[in-house]
Design an enzyme around this catalytic site. Structure first.
Site, PDB file in Angstrom:
ATOM      1  N   ASP A   1       1.006  -1.295   0.054  1.00 49.49           N
ATOM      2  CA  ASP A   1      -0.097   0.081   0.005  1.00 49.49           C
ATOM      3  C   ASP A   1       0.949   1.316  -0.173  1.00 49.49           C
ATOM      4  O   ASP A   1       1.451   1.674   0.800  1.00 49.49           O
ATOM      5  CB  ASP A   1      -0.928   0.002   1.224  1.00 49.49           C
ATOM      6  CG  ASP A   1      -1.885   1.080   1.063  1.00 49.49           C
ATOM      7  OD1 ASP A   1      -1.673   2.141   0.486  1.00 49.49           O
ATOM      8  OD2 ASP A   1      -2.992   1.028   2.091  1.00 49.49           O
TER       9      ASP A   1
ATOM     10  N   TYR B   1      -7.912  16.450 -10.097  1.00 49.09           N
ATOM     11  CA  TYR B   1      -7.171  15.538 -11.157  1.00 49.09           C
ATOM     12  C   TYR B   1      -6.051  16.318 -11.911  1.00 49.09           C
ATOM     13  O   TYR B   1      -5.100  15.888 -12.178  1.00 49.09           O
ATOM     14  CB  TYR B   1      -8.250  14.955 -12.304  1.00 49.09           C
ATOM     15  CG  TYR B   1      -7.566  13.906 -12.981  1.00 49.09           C
ATOM     16  CD1 TYR B   1      -7.015  12.615 -12.432  1.00 49.09           C
ATOM     17  CD2 TYR B   1      -7.516  14.095 -14.413  1.00 49.09           C
ATOM     18  CE1 TYR B   1      -6.756  11.664 -13.217  1.00 49.09           C
ATOM     19  CE2 TYR B   1      -7.019  12.909 -15.259  1.00 49.09           C
ATOM     20  CZ  TYR B   1      -6.663  11.950 -14.828  1.00 49.09           C
ATOM     21  OH  TYR B   1      -6.190  10.891 -15.472  1.00 49.09           O
TER      22      TYR B   1
ATOM     23  N   LYS C   1      -2.091  15.658 -11.190  1.00 50.79           N
ATOM     24  CA  LYS C   1      -1.157  15.313 -12.663  1.00 50.79           C
ATOM     25  C   LYS C   1      -0.325  16.379 -12.740  1.00 50.79           C
ATOM     26  O   LYS C   1       0.825  16.051 -13.214  1.00 50.79           O
ATOM     27  CB  LYS C   1      -2.204  15.031 -13.778  1.00 50.79           C
ATOM     28  CG  LYS C   1      -2.925  13.635 -13.373  1.00 50.79           C
ATOM     29  CD  LYS C   1      -2.185  12.490 -13.298  1.00 50.79           C
ATOM     30  CE  LYS C   1      -3.176  11.367 -13.191  1.00 50.79           C
ATOM     31  NZ  LYS C   1      -2.366  10.046 -13.004  1.00 50.79           N
TER      32      LYS C   1
ATOM     33  N   THR D   1      -7.835   0.447 -20.821  1.00 54.49           N
ATOM     34  CA  THR D   1      -7.669  -0.386 -19.785  1.00 54.49           C
ATOM     35  C   THR D   1      -9.167  -1.171 -19.233  1.00 54.49           C
ATOM     36  O   THR D   1     -10.376  -0.992 -19.924  1.00 54.49           O
ATOM     37  CB  THR D   1      -7.431   0.473 -18.601  1.00 54.49           C
ATOM     38  OG1 THR D   1      -8.650   1.403 -18.251  1.00 54.49           O
ATOM     39  CG2 THR D   1      -6.112   1.465 -18.804  1.00 54.49           C
TER      40      THR D   1
END
Length: 278
Positions: A73, A171, A175, A206
């Site tokens: 993790d 997001y 990024k 994906t």
């Protein structure tokens, strides 16, 4: 792209998607690949997605490399420390770290909502703790192994669309932070012969994307396989002059033209752009 026999890599977040594809392509080139993730056989992945670290390791070995699955993790520092201590103990060094672990999609099975930031529920932990900080901490523990070897590469996988806003503030900022992180790491690692880059794929098919397609079909013409990104990583790590790229934000599409590789269907998809009207 040459051979990667004798190279040692760690690919984080490799139980599925881009990480699994990168690990498998490195295996095809003969690398030893430590694949990490939180899901082990018998456990349940976030959002019920398929894959485990054991499955990923087997895929690497079946492709021709040596796959080693490690439950890790990347939001837990003790897990990260144990991972790189194991790499040091078993391999004596490291040639490549791919920071691909990303918690920002969890709970967003149908995709990230394109809504004003003030209407969104907070996704800070997923984007910045299980994303940005996970990459930073993994890089911090990997760097000594790379520096001691006097060569190597760190790759931060990111989303990028020629500087356009990615339509989700958390997001977009997260990024962008990974790209800037690669720039700073490159500056500090260059004297030690180690490169760092940010690398952006296009719209990949994906498991998550294809599950969304199965639920509500859409045009896949602009998509690419995750292996396209894997081939970009393999080309970079095989390049003896990889320092020329250090600190840059690269795309799989541009590197395909530089190194001459293709996607699995023989095409060379262009670097991703946000479709008009989105």
């Amino acid at each position: 792209m040459g051979t990667l026999g004798g190279k040692v890599a760690v690919v984080t977040g490799a139980t599925r998607g881009a990480g699994l594809a990168i690990a498998r392509v490195l295996g095809e080139q003969g690398a030893t690949v430590y694949v990490t993730g939180r899901t082990t056989r018998g456990g349940r992945a976030p959002d019920g997605m398929p894959g485990s670290v054991e499955d990923a390791a087997e895929a690497v070995s079946q492709a021709g490399g040596v796959g080693i699955g490690v439950r890790c993790d990347h939001t837990v520092e003790a897990d990260i420390q144990a991972l790189f201590a194991r790499v040091r103990r078993e391999q004596g060094g490291l040639d490549l770290l791919v920071n691909n672990a990303w918690g920002g999609y969890e709970g967003a099975a149908s995709g990230l909502p394109m809504e004003p930031f003030w209407t969104l529920p907070s996704s800070w932990d997923g984007m910045f703790v299980a994303g940005v900080r996970a990459a930073f901490d993994s890089s911090r523990h990997a760097a000594p192994l790379l520096v001691e070897r006097g060569r190597g590469l760190i790759v931060n996988t990111i989303a990028w669309a020629h500087g356009e806003y990615l339509r989700h503030l958390y997001y977009d900022v997260a990024k962008s932070a990974l790209a800037r992180m690669a720039y700073g790491m490159a500056w500090e690692l260059r004297p030690h012969g180690v490169a760092a880059v940010a690398l952006a794929p296009g719209w990949m098919r994906t498991e998550r994307v294809m599950a969304a397609h199965d639920a509500a079909p859409f045009n896949l013409d602009a998509t690419e396989s995750p292996a396209y990104l894997g081939r970009a990583v393999a080309a970079l790590v095989a390049d003896t002059d990889v320092l020329r790229w250090s600190g840059q934000l690269l795309t799989a599409g541009d590197l395909a033209r530089e190194y001459g590789f293709t996607d699995v269907d023989g095409r060379q998809p262009e670097p991703f752009r946000i479709p008009a009207g989105v």
